[in-house]
Design an enzyme around this catalytic site. Sequence first.
Site, PDB file in Angstrom:
ATOM      1  N   GLY A   1       0.837  -1.195   0.000  1.00 16.71           N
ATOM      2  CA  GLY A   1       0.000   0.000   0.000  1.00 16.71           C
ATOM      3  C   GLY A   1       0.867   1.237   0.000  1.00 16.71           C
TER       4      GLY A   1
ATOM      5  CE  LYS B   1      -3.268   7.543  13.529  1.00 15.40           C
ATOM      6  NZ  LYS B   1      -3.391   7.759  12.071  1.00 15.40           N
TER       7      LYS B   1
END
Length: 334
Positions: free
Chosen positions: A9, A190
């Site tokens: 990726g 987060k």
Amino acid sequence: MKIAMIGAGGWGTAMMIELAGRNNDLIMYCRNPDRAEEIRKTRENGEYLPGAHIPEKIRITSDLEEAVEGAGCVIICTPSHVVEEMAARLKPWLMKDAVVVCASKGLADNEGHRLSEGITKEVAGITDKIVALSGPNHAEEVGIGLPCATVAASAVPEAVQIVQDLYMSPVFRVYRSDDIRGVEYGGALKNIMALACGVLDGIGLGDNCRAALMTRGLVEMTRFGVHFGAQMTTFFGLSGMGDLVCTCTSIHSRNHRAGMMMAKGMTADEISKSTNMVVEGIRTARLVHEIALREHIDMPITEEVCHLIKGDHNAREALEILMTRAKKAESETY
């Protein structure tokens, strides 16, 4: 030392480009043979990291055995939900005492297990040198050599030192930590707050509101991590506050973009189908909310993000609920 990247990726590709500055024996595994061949020919990952040149020294393969066998460092960089499965798949060729780095961010399951725990379970008896790598590191910037810093964490000091030696360069600074719990929880949670900030920006609530949300979001992240044995101070570092600031404010953040889509009324399924990249925050929010309810951890922002994902509340309703909660002191026990 041979370094194997498992996952092609954007982030895996960017790390390989960065590692090529100081290392020569590099190989990247791409499970799709056609895409692997395209990357080999063009020296560019056009689907996930367009515009970043992949040096010729980086070999590309769709053969997992070729990638893993003989590698002294294996980096797993796949979507979080397949990390443990990938660790199991590479186990037959994993070298004794190899360093295994988890560069993915997320949780393993709704029990609160971390990704490194799944890796540790699968490679038990072969190596205990498991490292979590996390920080404010967008692939789009790392891939073109812009400077950044990150943190590597492990219960095995030697493993962290090896990762520092492999990664450190004038544009990529690696700090070390022995709090692998805190580093992993920070990197996972987060993404929930980035979704919330995307919604906030999507309805135009401004800088003051974003600052408040990020600050209180950090409180939630810390509260959750400390509950599961993490060190509070870790959340004030690169894998906590640093990554939070980066992913809640950047044009590169896919979780922030997903939040903006949510503000426009798109469902979680529609958002997931609109991109070829995994929006980790959606999965993580669902997992964390379930855990928080079970463990009695107060996480109001996470709860409202889940209501938004499920379509129970719209953005304005979620905002009102958060703003009209019962009065409390800012300083509290985590």
